[in-house]
Design a protein around this motif. Structure first.
Motif, mmCIF file in Angstrom:
data_model
loop_
_atom_site.group_PDB
_atom_site.id
_atom_site.type_symbol
_atom_site.label_atom_id
_atom_site.label_comp_id
_atom_site.label_asym_id
_atom_site.label_seq_id
_atom_site.Cartn_x
_atom_site.Cartn_y
_atom_site.Cartn_z
ATOM 1 N N THR A 1 9.751 -4.842 153.308
ATOM 2 C CA THR A 1 10.290 -5.065 151.971
ATOM 3 C C THR A 1 9.685 -4.081 150.990
ATOM 4 O O THR A 1 10.375 -3.478 150.171
ATOM 5 N N TRP A 2 8.386 -3.913 151.100
ATOM 6 C CA TRP A 2 7.709 -2.988 150.194
ATOM 7 C C TRP A 2 8.247 -1.571 150.356
ATOM 8 O O TRP A 2 8.521 -0.867 149.383
ATOM 9 N N ILE A 3 8.414 -1.128 151.593
ATOM 10 C CA ILE A 3 8.913 0.229 151.832
ATOM 11 C C ILE A 3 10.312 0.390 151.253
ATOM 12 O O ILE A 3 10.602 1.324 150.516
ATOM 13 N N ILE A 4 11.195 -0.567 151.550
ATOM 14 C CA ILE A 4 12.587 -0.413 151.163
ATOM 15 C C ILE A 4 12.750 -0.589 149.661
ATOM 16 O O ILE A 4 13.613 0.032 149.047
ATOM 17 N N LYS A 5 11.879 -1.391 149.064
ATOM 18 C CA LYS A 5 11.924 -1.546 147.609
ATOM 19 C C LYS A 5 11.676 -0.197 146.924
ATOM 20 O O LYS A 5 12.318 0.128 145.921
ATOM 21 N N GLY A 6 10.772 0.594 147.486
ATOM 22 C CA GLY A 6 10.500 1.908 146.941
ATOM 23 C C GLY A 6 11.732 2.795 146.958
ATOM 24 O O GLY A 6 11.979 3.549 146.027
ATOM 25 N N MET B 1 17.616 -7.344 151.623
ATOM 26 C CA MET B 1 17.991 -8.299 150.571
ATOM 27 C C MET B 1 16.870 -8.426 149.556
ATOM 28 O O MET B 1 17.091 -8.315 148.342
ATOM 29 N N ALA B 2 15.655 -8.648 150.060
ATOM 30 C CA ALA B 2 14.542 -8.862 149.135
ATOM 31 C C ALA B 2 14.232 -7.590 148.347
ATOM 32 O O ALA B 2 13.998 -7.641 147.139
ATOM 33 N N GLY B 3 14.264 -6.451 149.029
ATOM 34 C CA GLY B 3 13.963 -5.191 148.363
ATOM 35 C C GLY B 3 14.954 -4.909 147.248
ATOM 36 O O GLY B 3 14.575 -4.506 146.143
ATOM 37 N N TYR B 4 16.216 -5.174 147.522
ATOM 38 C CA TYR B 4 17.265 -4.969 146.521
ATOM 39 C C TYR B 4 17.033 -5.888 145.325
ATOM 40 O O TYR B 4 17.048 -5.442 144.174
ATOM 41 N N ALA B 5 16.796 -7.157 145.600
ATOM 42 C CA ALA B 5 16.617 -8.122 144.514
ATOM 43 C C ALA B 5 15.391 -7.786 143.667
ATOM 44 O O ALA B 5 15.436 -7.815 142.436
ATOM 45 N N ILE B 6 14.285 -7.447 144.338
ATOM 46 C CA ILE B 6 13.059 -7.169 143.585
ATOM 47 C C ILE B 6 13.216 -5.899 142.762
ATOM 48 O O ILE B 6 12.778 -5.818 141.610
ATOM 49 N N SER B 7 13.875 -4.914 143.336
ATOM 50 C CA SER B 7 13.991 -3.640 142.627
ATOM 51 C C SER B 7 14.998 -3.701 141.493
ATOM 52 O O SER B 7 14.795 -3.094 140.453
ATOM 53 N N GLN B 8 16.113 -4.420 141.666
ATOM 54 C CA GLN B 8 17.219 -4.321 140.718
ATOM 55 C C GLN B 8 17.296 -5.465 139.714
ATOM 56 O O GLN B 8 18.077 -5.400 138.778
#
Lengths: 323, 300
Positions: free
Chosen positions: B183-188, B119-126
């Protein structure tokens, strides 16, 4: 008339605002757990441990503030000299083993060994320590160095030289701990170095070969420059994580005998959870913090955020915060 | 090397003498090229065999009835799987309960950590929002915070919230500790998904969830596998927190039982301890092999 217009206007204003909020709502909700963790729970954790360090809190968990006593006590603690020396030795020698052996595996399996399958096989073997739980690792090492005649090393020494059983863990506690962290931990450095070598453009190697560069020149002038950055990160991040890690020592020798394998983080752990002296334990553990923050700050300045996290992300297990 | 090595085929136009000379050079070159290969294989074999041997030996000893040199096959040491674990007259809780306790921590950690980081990775990235960079950079602080320092505070917090001496408490701590890095990994991985794909899906009339399933999920799958595996392993292998925060013998995990068996005063045989350790390691190895492909796709 005026009224109607106003109402219409405000409705027109309202709609985009509402939809804007609704648009932001979903990401907001999605971010909530992460933000809560980063901004609330983490801050609470930090504040609590700092507060505890100014108290003489023990197992009764009472807040009896005693000012700077804990910090002063840590500085004159008779055990501290040996512990600092152990910590320095542990971090430096472990990192040395990790880098040298990790680099050897990476270079061999990705470059020197021609068959890709053989290389991958060796890399897979060296990933075994990475997936085995710490307790199993410690168990295997205790088995190797066990003092009884059933210990593997004693068995081998007896078969080869007829030696009597030696209590290896009593005799060389720190060295065996360093070997454990260094050898079992080299899968980390292997991963980082391997991916660095694999990301070197293949044509560079062809050009070097055509130009008649010897293997030694290829290693020194082509590969090592590409490995300079990964190496620096590895030293900073893994060095830090070695500095703050204590689990493997706790499992193998528990700091003993006579503090001979006790390191700083383990001493904080023992003070807090063996003698249940939470106040003093927090104070000892807080001495770690300036070192870590300083190292982070410098490397943040030198490497930048992205590069720093890159080298850390392959080690979520090793360096993760535990609370 | 004194002379530049001639490329293959350049020397064939000359006379016999030159051919001979080239053959010699070629042979020498071939030998020199094969040397690093051979040395590397030798070094790696010498270094890896002891490591592999000790793991293999661990499994062998657990199936053998004659101490350290495995000779006769037996299942005696594995009897804890169907009967009780009884050492020095102390009866441990059934190994399957202990197994379930460990599994609870591991699976719980993996599920919640992955869900929250996704959830966090998606929100931060998009999405763009104020403070996004700072939020992301705060992961570095939490990541570097010494584990022991957090552990002491965690004891107080767990005690206040009533989660001390519960498996849930351990799971919560593991999840909170793992979220930043995952989160950092998945955000990438989310960053790598081309914007055009999302736009195309949007014009085709895909809803948010459909976009996530059809566009994002296939692309981020290696990352999801990787963080799930790491989260599971870190929950499964947890020793320190369980040893400190759990006082009740009935909710122990496998790590605690194995640790209690390998001190020198315990009369437990090597075979039994090794059988337990093999049992403990089995899920890790199985998961590791299954996620091999995803892990090798992961850029590190």
């Amino acid at each position: 008339m005026m009224n109607d217009e106003l109402q219409e206007g405000s409705a027109a204003l309202k709609r985009p605002l509402w939809s804007k909020i609704r648009e932001q709502l979903a990401p907001g909700i999605m971010l909530l757990p992460f933000m809560l963790n980063q901004y609330v729970l983490f801050v609470i954790t930090a504040v609590i441990v700092i507060l505890i360090s100014f108290t003489s809190m023990d197992s009764a968990l009472q807040w009896n503030f005693n000012g700077l006593d804990n910090f002063k006590r840590a500085l004159i603690d008779p055990a501290i000299g040996l512990i600092i020396w152990n910590t320095v030795l542990f971090v430096c020698v472990t990192m040395f083993i990790k880098v040298v052996w990790g680099l050897t595996i990476a270079l061999s399996t990705t470059y020197y060994i021609r068959s890709q399958r053989v290389g991958r096989l060796f890399r897979m073997i060296w990933l075994l320590p990475r997936v085995s739980p710490g307790v199993v690792e410690a168990l295997l090492w205790i088995w190797i160095f066990s003092s009884g005649s059933n210990g593997i090393l004693n068995l081998i020494m007896h078969a080869l030289y007829g030696w009597e059983p030696v209590n290896w863990l009593d005799r060389y506690p720190l060295m065996i701990n360093i070997a454990l962290s260094g050898i079992m931990g080299s899968s980390m450095s292997m991963i980082i170095f391997s991916s660095a070598i694999q990301s070197i453009e293949k044509s560079y190697f062809y050009v070097a070969k055509v130009d008649g560069a010897s293997e030694w020149v290829i290693l020194r002038k082509l590969m090592l420059p590409f490995l300079k950055w990964p190496l620096t990160f590895l030293l900073v991040w893994q060095g830090l994580s070695m500095f703050t890690s204590y689990e493997s020592i706790l499992l193998l020798t528990d700091g003993g005998p006579m503090n001979r394998s006790e390191t700083w983080a383990l001493y904080a752990f023992h003070t807090a959870f063996s003698t249940l002296n939470f106040g003093y334990g927090s104070a000892i553990s807080l001495f770690i913090l300036p070192v870590v923050v300083l190292a982070m700050f410098i490397s943040y300045r030198v490497f930048g955020f992205k590069k720093m996290m890159k080298s850390a992300q392959s080690s979520p297990q090793d360096t993760e915060r535990k609370g | 090397m004194e002379n530049p090595i001639p490329l293959q085929g350049t020397g064939t136009v000359g006379g016999d003498l030159k051919n001979q000379h080239d053959n010699l050079l070629n042979r020498r070159r071939r030998w020199l090229q094969a040397l690093p290969n051979g040395v590397a294989i030798a070094v790696m074999t010498a270094g890896s065999l002891p490591l592999l041997a000790i793991y293999v030996w661990m499994v062998l000893v657990s199936f053998s009835d004659s101490g350290l040199i495995p000779t006769k096959f037996t299942l005696d040491h594995w009897s804890f799987l169907w009967s009780e674990l009884n050492i020095d007259g102390y009866v441990y809780p059934s190994v399957w309960i202990v197994f379930l306790n460990t599994l609870f921590i591991a699976v719980g950690t993996a599920v919640f950590e992955v869900a929250f980081s996704l959830m966090a990775g998606y929100a931060i990235s998009q999405t763009k929002f104020p403070g996004r960079n700072f939020l992301l950079q705060s992961t570095i602080l939490t990541h570097a915070f010494p584990a022991i320092t957090g552990l002491i505070a965690a004891f107080y917090i767990l005690n206040t919230t009533g989660l001390l001496n519960t498996l849930t408490g351990i799971m919560v701590l593991k999840v909170l500790g793992g979220i930043p890095m995952s989160t950092w990994i998945i955000k990438g991985f989310f960053d790598e998904v081309p914007k055009e794909l999302t736009w195309a899906a949007q014009t085709d009339g895909c809803g948010k969830f459909k976009i996530f399933y059809t566009v994002f999920l296939p692309k981020i799958w290696p990352g999801v596998t990787a963080i799930s595996l790491f989260a599971f392993l870190s929950g499964w292998g947890e020793y320190v927190m369980v040893s400190v925060f759990i006082f009740d013998d009935s909710i122990n995990t496998l790590s605690i039982i194995i640790k209690s068996l390998f001190n020198e005063t315990s009369s437990a045989s090597y075979g039994l301890v090794m059988a337990l350790a093999t049992f403990y390691m089995l899920p890790c190895v199985i998961l590791y092999f299954f996620s091999q492909k995803a892990l090798s796709n992961m850029k590190m």
